[in-house]
Write a protein that holds these residues in place. Structure first.
Motif, short mmCIF file in Angstrom:
data_model
loop_
_atom_site.label_atom_id
_atom_site.label_comp_id
_atom_site.label_asym_id
_atom_site.label_seq_id
_atom_site.Cartn_x
_atom_site.Cartn_y
_atom_site.Cartn_z
N THR A 48 0.73 -1.31 0.21
CA THR A 48 0.10 -0.72 0.24
C THR A 48 1.07 1.34 -0.08
N PRO A 49 0.41 2.60 -0.28
CA PRO A 49 1.15 4.43 -0.37
C PRO A 49 0.90 3.76 0.72
N SER A 50 0.14 3.80 1.43
CA SER A 50 -0.59 4.29 3.07
C SER A 50 -0.99 3.70 4.15
N PRO A 51 -0.77 3.18 5.01
CA PRO A 51 -1.13 2.21 5.72
C PRO A 51 -2.44 2.18 6.31
N ILE A 52 -3.42 3.70 5.47
CA ILE A 52 -4.73 3.55 6.56
C ILE A 52 -5.37 4.12 5.45
N CYS A 53 -7.31 4.39 5.37
CA CYS A 53 -7.85 4.30 4.83
C CYS A 53 -7.71 5.31 3.93
N VAL A 54 -7.83 6.45 3.79
CA VAL A 54 -8.20 7.86 3.19
C VAL A 54 -6.98 7.83 2.47
N PRO A 55 -5.61 8.20 3.04
CA PRO A 55 -4.39 8.23 1.96
C PRO A 55 -3.81 7.19 0.60
N MET A 56 -4.60 6.34 0.97
CA MET A 56 -3.94 5.07 0.79
C MET A 56 -4.87 5.08 -0.80
N ARG A 57 -6.08 5.52 -0.15
CA ARG A 57 -7.28 5.24 -1.99
C ARG A 57 -7.12 6.75 -2.19
N GLN A 58 -6.76 8.02 -2.18
CA GLN A 58 -6.10 8.95 -2.39
C GLN A 58 -5.04 8.73 -3.59
N CYS A 59 -4.14 7.88 -3.19
CA CYS A 59 -3.02 8.04 -3.29
C CYS A 59 -3.21 6.66 -4.99
N MET A 60 -3.80 6.12 -4.89
CA MET A 60 -4.55 4.53 -5.72
C MET A 60 -4.59 5.80 -7.12
N ALA A 61 -5.96 6.32 -6.67
CA ALA A 61 -6.43 7.15 -7.12
C ALA A 61 -5.76 7.93 -8.71
N ALA A 62 -4.76 8.42 -7.91
CA ALA A 62 -3.96 9.64 -8.51
C ALA A 62 -2.42 8.92 -8.80
N GLY A 63 -2.62 7.55 -8.25
CA GLY A 63 -1.20 7.40 -8.80
C GLY A 63 0.15 8.34 -8.36
N GLN A 64 0.27 8.22 -7.39
CA GLN A 64 0.69 9.31 -6.81
C GLN A 64 0.76 8.82 -4.98
N LEU A 65 2.79 8.79 -4.80
CA LEU A 65 2.06 8.66 -3.82
C LEU A 65 1.87 9.96 -2.92
N PRO A 66 1.69 9.73 -1.35
CA PRO A 66 1.23 11.15 -0.83
C PRO A 66 1.79 11.99 -0.71
N ARG A 67 3.18 12.04 -0.49
CA ARG A 67 3.83 13.51 -0.75
C ARG A 67 3.64 13.48 -2.08
N THR A 68 3.43 13.29 -2.92
CA THR A 68 3.32 13.67 -4.25
C THR A 68 1.77 14.13 -4.45
#
Length: 464
Positions: A48-68
């Motif tokens: 997972t790009p982030s081991p918690i719900c909200v950031p992970m789903r945004q990252c997967m949707a955007a194809g970007q890591l959290p800081r990006t």
């Protein structure tokens, strides 16, 4: 030009990667996922790009890591009209529909999906114009937030959670209705052969740990809860402890594990209904790209802790299956380190779409075809704006800010993640390389001040 393929994206919440029949668990019943795995490609080191719900789903949707993408914490969201894979595919004439959980809580709760069915979209107080705090202060609000982990375990058993079962039932019924209306509406003569992207996204097996009575009684005396687990000596990795015999009885822990297994059994059955509905309206599933994954895992008492947020395998590693017999051979596993951010570029290449620039996303298509040469064997995960995991080959480096010690796991030498190899001389060069990479990713005292994009860069194995 050939017709672009339909896409079925199946997703759950908090499903640890090893609790599945295809992953070797001898107890859990997952015949539907097992079938997809046997006919598709299973990624055994997907993170997972982030081991918690909200950031992970945004990252997967955007194809970007959290800081990006700027979503590093729970409660944040992508800016309105962000370039998500749903929006990108909609622009290419796909009929895009999500049934269930998206977790976009900002003002743009569609983020490119044309239709959203099932779980009700939520709007947080931060985006309600004219909110009057003095009026809110007049009223009591009891029970805002979740239970403690100990209470979650104590209350586990037979039941239906409102944010899990009730919401997921709506999502499932919405998906079944959408399939009929889209492909075989009996009351109208319609012809619309645009390709479809359908996402069915469940909350289960996220806590609260509830399941049906028949499943609970089936698993209660079959599961093997973690016992006598030493807690890792680290100020963050040791958080969220539930001590057997102190915070919860061993029986309560067994009940919670049984309910968790029951929820995985439930979603497997529900996914089967979706597949059957597509076949009922005359679709050949071999014509569909089918993906299954989850946003993160669940510690489930391993290392003495529960829930997610950690970079242990149980929390950061996720199940990932991709099946498309028309496009590549199945029945294989891929051990390379991959990330759920990679799904954006992967879907683009599989569907014959251009991949937009600026993504932290690598196409997995070469790996789907068995081509591993040149793959950048790294995966990255981030949490809360300060915690960072870099997995490269079998080594997993972790940074927790200047106040906490770094950690280095070697999964080849210590698959149970019981000790850190950070200070061992044999790992000095690897640690130095990880620290340089950490700086490139914008973390630590030597972080790159010009950080704009954390991308992996195109792998030599990826087609341009």
């Amino acid at each position: 030009m050939p017709r672009r393929p339909n896409i079925l994206f199946l997703m759950s919440d908090e499903h640890r990667a090893d609790v599945a029949g295809f992953a070797g668990d001898p107890v859990v019943r997952t015949p539907v996922l097992d079938r997809l795995a046997s006919e598709g490609v299973v990624f055994t080191s997907a993170y997972t790009p982030s081991p918690i719900c909200v950031p992970m789903r945004q990252c997967m949707a955007a194809g970007q890591l959290p800081r990006t993408c700027g979503v590093e914490r729970y409660g944040q969201d992508l800016p309105p009209n962000s370039l998500t894979f749903a929006r990108w595919f909609t622009q290419y004439a796909y009929e895009t529909c999500c049934c269930g959980k998206l977790h976009h809580d900002g003002p743009d709760q569609m983020q490119g999906w044309k239709r959203r069915i099932g779980s009700v979209a939520r709007l947080t107080d931060a985006f309600v114009e004219g909110l009057r705090p003095e009026e809110l202060a007049r009223y009591r609000s009891i029970g805002d937030g979740k239970w403690s982990d100990a209470k979650e375990i104590a209350r586990a058993g037979v039941g239906r959670g409102p944010n899990t079962h009730v919401a997921d039932e709506l999502s499932l019924q919405g998906a079944l209705a959408y399939i009929q209306c889209r492909f075989a509406a009996p009351y109208y003569d319609r012809l619309d052969d645009r390709p479809t992207m359908l996402k069915v996204s469940f909350n289960r097996p996220h806590y609260p740990y509830f399941t049906t009575e028949d499943r609970f009684t089936y698993y209660l005396n079959r599961v093997e809860p973690y016992r006598d687990e030493p807690v890792f000596d680290h100020p963050f990795l040791g958080q969220r402890q539930v001590r057997p015999g102190v915070d919860a009885t061993e029986r309560e822990i067994r009940r919670a594990v049984a309910a968790y297994y029951g929820m995985i059994d439930e979603i497997d059955t529900d996914f089967g209904q979706v597949l059957e509905a597509l076949e009922h309206v005359g679709h050949d599933l071999d014509d569909w790209i089918v993906i299954y994954t989850s946003d993160h895992g669940e510690m489930l008492g391993q290392h003495g802790i529960w829930e997610k947020q950690k970079f242990f395998e149980a929390s950061a590693r996720v199940p990932l299956i991709i099946r498309w017999p028309r496009g590549f051979a199945g029945g294989r596993t891929v051990d390379a380190n991959v990330n759920l951010c990679d799904l954006f570029a992967t879907l683009c290449e599989l569907a014959g779409l251009e991949t937009p620039p600026g993504l932290d996303s690598r196409s997995l298509v070469p790996l789907l075809h068995g081509q591993t040469a040149g793959w950048h064997n790294e995966s990255v995960s981030q949490f809360a704006g300060r915690n960072l995991m870099i997995k490269r080959d079998a080594l997993k480096y972790q940074y927790y800010g200047p106040e906490m010690p770094e950690v280095l796991f070697d999964l080849a030498a210590d698959p149970g993640e019981t000790r850190s190899f950070l200070d061992e001389p044999a790992y000095a060069d690897a640690v130095a390389a990880f620290r340089r990479r950490r700086a490139e990713l914008g973390f630590g005292p030597d972080a790159d001040p010009h950080y704009t994009n954390a991308g992996y860069g195109p792998s030599p194995a990826v087609k341009s």
